[in-house]
Design a protein around this motif. Structure first.
Motif, PDB file in Angstrom:
ATOM      1  N   GLU A  38      11.050   8.685  -6.239  1.00 16.03           N
ATOM      2  CA  GLU A  38      11.590   7.489  -6.895  1.00 16.03           C
ATOM      3  C   GLU A  38      11.426   6.332  -5.908  1.00 16.03           C
ATOM      4  O   GLU A  38      10.590   6.397  -5.015  1.00 16.03           O
ATOM      5  CB  GLU A  38      13.027   7.685  -7.369  1.00 16.03           C
ATOM      6  CG  GLU A  38      14.031   8.048  -6.305  1.00 16.03           C
ATOM      7  CD  GLU A  38      15.469   7.937  -6.800  1.00 16.03           C
ATOM      8  OE1 GLU A  38      15.712   7.447  -7.914  1.00 16.03           O
ATOM      9  OE2 GLU A  38      16.375   8.328  -6.029  1.00 16.03           O
ATOM     10  N   TYR A  39      12.226   5.259  -6.026  1.00  9.25           N
ATOM     11  CA  TYR A  39      12.019   4.096  -5.172  1.00  9.25           C
ATOM     12  C   TYR A  39      13.303   3.270  -5.113  1.00  9.25           C
ATOM     13  O   TYR A  39      14.179   3.372  -5.980  1.00  9.25           O
ATOM     14  CB  TYR A  39      10.855   3.249  -5.695  1.00  9.25           C
ATOM     15  CG  TYR A  39      11.036   2.771  -7.122  1.00  9.25           C
ATOM     16  CD1 TYR A  39      11.455   1.476  -7.402  1.00  9.25           C
ATOM     17  CD2 TYR A  39      10.814   3.636  -8.188  1.00  9.25           C
ATOM     18  CE1 TYR A  39      11.637   1.042  -8.706  1.00  9.25           C
ATOM     19  CE2 TYR A  39      10.988   3.213  -9.508  1.00  9.25           C
ATOM     20  CZ  TYR A  39      11.403   1.922  -9.751  1.00  9.25           C
ATOM     21  OH  TYR A  39      11.596   1.504 -11.046  1.00  9.25           O
ATOM     22  N   ARG A  42      14.811   1.047  -7.919  1.00  6.61           N
ATOM     23  CA  ARG A  42      15.327   1.769  -9.093  1.00  6.61           C
ATOM     24  C   ARG A  42      16.864   1.714  -9.138  1.00  6.61           C
ATOM     25  O   ARG A  42      17.470   1.970 -10.173  1.00  6.61           O
ATOM     26  CB  ARG A  42      14.836   3.218  -9.059  1.00  6.61           C
ATOM     27  CG  ARG A  42      15.086   4.003 -10.346  1.00  6.61           C
ATOM     28  CD  ARG A  42      14.242   5.261 -10.401  1.00  6.61           C
ATOM     29  NE  ARG A  42      14.521   5.984 -11.644  1.00  6.61           N
ATOM     30  CZ  ARG A  42      15.197   7.128 -11.705  1.00  6.61           C
ATOM     31  NH1 ARG A  42      15.638   7.705 -10.598  1.00  6.61           N
ATOM     32  NH2 ARG A  42      15.419   7.722 -12.865  1.00  6.61           N
ATOM     33  N   GLU A  72      -1.740   5.022  -5.494  1.00  6.15           N
ATOM     34  CA  GLU A  72      -0.991   6.144  -6.065  1.00  6.15           C
ATOM     35  C   GLU A  72      -1.305   7.468  -5.386  1.00  6.15           C
ATOM     36  O   GLU A  72      -0.437   8.329  -5.258  1.00  6.15           O
ATOM     37  CB  GLU A  72      -1.280   6.255  -7.565  1.00  6.15           C
ATOM     38  CG  GLU A  72      -0.421   7.315  -8.263  1.00  6.15           C
ATOM     39  CD  GLU A  72      -0.656   7.381  -9.759  1.00  6.15           C
ATOM     40  OE1 GLU A  72      -0.867   8.504 -10.260  1.00  6.15           O
ATOM     41  OE2 GLU A  72      -0.633   6.325 -10.412  1.00  6.15           O
ATOM     42  N   ALA A 198      11.987   6.561 -19.063  1.00  2.95           N
ATOM     43  CA  ALA A 198      11.664   5.479 -18.125  1.00  2.95           C
ATOM     44  C   ALA A 198      11.138   6.048 -16.814  1.00  2.95           C
ATOM     45  O   ALA A 198      10.204   5.495 -16.209  1.00  2.95           O
ATOM     46  CB  ALA A 198      12.897   4.610 -17.888  1.00  2.95           C
ATOM     47  N   TYR A 199      11.730   7.136 -16.368  1.00  3.57           N
ATOM     48  CA  TYR A 199      11.286   7.802 -15.143  1.00  3.57           C
ATOM     49  C   TYR A 199       9.842   8.297 -15.297  1.00  3.57           C
ATOM     50  O   TYR A 199       8.988   8.058 -14.438  1.00  3.57           O
ATOM     51  CB  TYR A 199      12.220   8.969 -14.829  1.00  3.57           C
ATOM     52  CG  TYR A 199      11.850   9.765 -13.600  1.00  3.57           C
ATOM     53  CD1 TYR A 199      12.340   9.408 -12.355  1.00  3.57           C
ATOM     54  CD2 TYR A 199      11.023  10.876 -13.693  1.00  3.57           C
ATOM     55  CE1 TYR A 199      12.000  10.148 -11.218  1.00  3.57           C
ATOM     56  CE2 TYR A 199      10.675  11.610 -12.570  1.00  3.57           C
ATOM     57  CZ  TYR A 199      11.165  11.244 -11.336  1.00  3.57           C
ATOM     58  OH  TYR A 199      10.824  11.973 -10.219  1.00  3.57           O
ATOM     59  N   HIS A 202       7.183   5.420 -15.286  1.00  2.56           N
ATOM     60  CA  HIS A 202       7.026   4.529 -14.134  1.00  2.56           C
ATOM     61  C   HIS A 202       5.982   5.071 -13.150  1.00  2.56           C
ATOM     62  O   HIS A 202       5.996   6.252 -12.802  1.00  2.56           O
ATOM     63  CB  HIS A 202       8.361   4.350 -13.410  1.00  2.56           C
ATOM     64  CG  HIS A 202       8.388   3.105 -12.587  1.00  2.56           C
ATOM     65  ND1 HIS A 202       7.767   3.029 -11.363  1.00  2.56           N
ATOM     66  CD2 HIS A 202       8.920   1.874 -12.821  1.00  2.56           C
ATOM     67  CE1 HIS A 202       7.930   1.817 -10.865  1.00  2.56           C
ATOM     68  NE2 HIS A 202       8.621   1.097 -11.724  1.00  2.56           N
ATOM     69  N   CYS A 205       7.329   7.035  -9.960  1.00  2.00           N
ATOM     70  CA  CYS A 205       8.263   8.149 -10.142  1.00  2.00           C
ATOM     71  C   CYS A 205       7.548   9.426 -10.575  1.00  2.00           C
ATOM     72  O   CYS A 205       6.659   9.379 -11.439  1.00  2.00           O
ATOM     73  CB  CYS A 205       9.307   7.804 -11.197  1.00  2.00           C
ATOM     74  SG  CYS A 205      10.495   6.556 -10.712  1.00  2.00           S
TER      75      CYS A 205
END
Length: 302
Positions: A38-39, A42, A72, A198-199, A202, A205
């Protein structure tokens, strides 16, 4: 509230990015250690809630995460000794942004919860309260030891920076399978379908981590429950252990209960356990998160 992107130069001369959410007259400082894949940004709505209640909030993207990754394919790639570096980065963040005379609270979720478990062994004098969210405990230390051995073997033969598909299946595959009639393999994160979707959507994520990431994470977990380290935790530190009762990371509450007992047995004077029924891993993003945030605020302000 003023939200800004920040950079942090670590003791290792690395420069990492993150975010600060600050208010004009803060009552305290909250530092977030995020989960894997994740980040930092968030936690924007999470941070805004605490800003609205008078607190500065800070979070940093770790190695191989969030704004520190330009391509990525580099997501989830970490340096040697990454776990201990993660812990040190959190302390660098705390030292840089702590305001003298104000309480310091560290919140760690998922991977971040294990970072905080380690942090309070090394740097307990730098904070007043610790929140360990979505975690597991010493009940799983044998699994961590076995996992660390397997991860070293995989890294030796398949390479540190290759995507850890096999190790991921061992570490996270069981979480997905814990949800019956699941729509996605990320349903274990939350009952809230909007949060799960949403996860998945993204680009920062859930895109997988390297073999080396799993090796370093399991190496860190491998040392967490040794008496010589646990005994360094301040007995005056206030600790909240919290999770969803349906969180597979903590074996549906078993791990958090073990943590509570362990810290109390060590002589920590103020240990609170809060489990939420009908919630999974990300209680702060779950349906009913409003109550979770209020409970966190109550712990911080008590």
């Amino acid at each position: 509230m003023n939200k800004t992107q920040i950079s942090l130069k670590t003791i290792n001369e690395d420069v990492l990015s993150g975010f600060a959410w600050e208010v004009e007259k803060p009552k305290g400082c909250i530092f977030i250690a995020t989960g894997m894949e994740e980040y930092a940004e968030r936690y924007d709505s999470f941070a805004k809630f605490f800003c609205d209640n008078g607190y500065n909030v800070y979070s940093i993207d770790y190695y191989g995460q969030g704004s520190n990754v330009k391509d990525e394919k580099d997501l989830g790639i970490v340096p040697a000794s990454a776990f201990s570096k993660f812990v040190r980065v959190l302390d660098d963040l705390v030292k840089k942004y702590t305001i003298k005379g104000l309480p310091v609270i560290v919140f760690g979720h998922s991977m971040g919860s294990f970072i905080v478990q380690d942090y309070i062994q090394r740097y307990a004098k730098h904070l007043d309260k610790a929140i360990i969210c979505g975690s597991d405990g010493d009940n799983s230390k044998v699994l961590y030891n076995i996992g660390y051995f397997l991860a070293r073997v995989v890294c030796k033969f398949r390479g540190e920076n290759k995507k850890g598909k096999f190790l991921r299946s061992l570490a996270i595959g069981s979480y997905a399978k814990s949800v019956k009639n699941r729509k996605t393999d990320c349903d274990w994160l939350s009952i809230n379908e909007d949060n799960v979707n949403a996860y998945i959507a993204h680009p920062l994520c859930g895109k997988g981590s390297s073999n080396g990431f799993y090796k370093e994470l399991l190496k860190g977990n491998h040392r967490l429950y040794k008496s010589k380290f646990l005994n360094k935790i301040s007995k005056d530190l206030k600790i909240l252990v919290t999770a969803g009762e349906l969180d597979p990371v903590g074996h549906n509450g078993k791990g958090p209960r073990h943590l509570e007992k362990m810290y109390k047995k060590l002589g920590v004077k103020d240990v609170t356990l809060k489990l939420y029924p009908n919630m999974r891993h990300e209680i702060h993003n779950e349906t009913g998160k409003e109550q979770v945030l209020q409970d966190l605020l109550e712990f911080i302000e008590k």
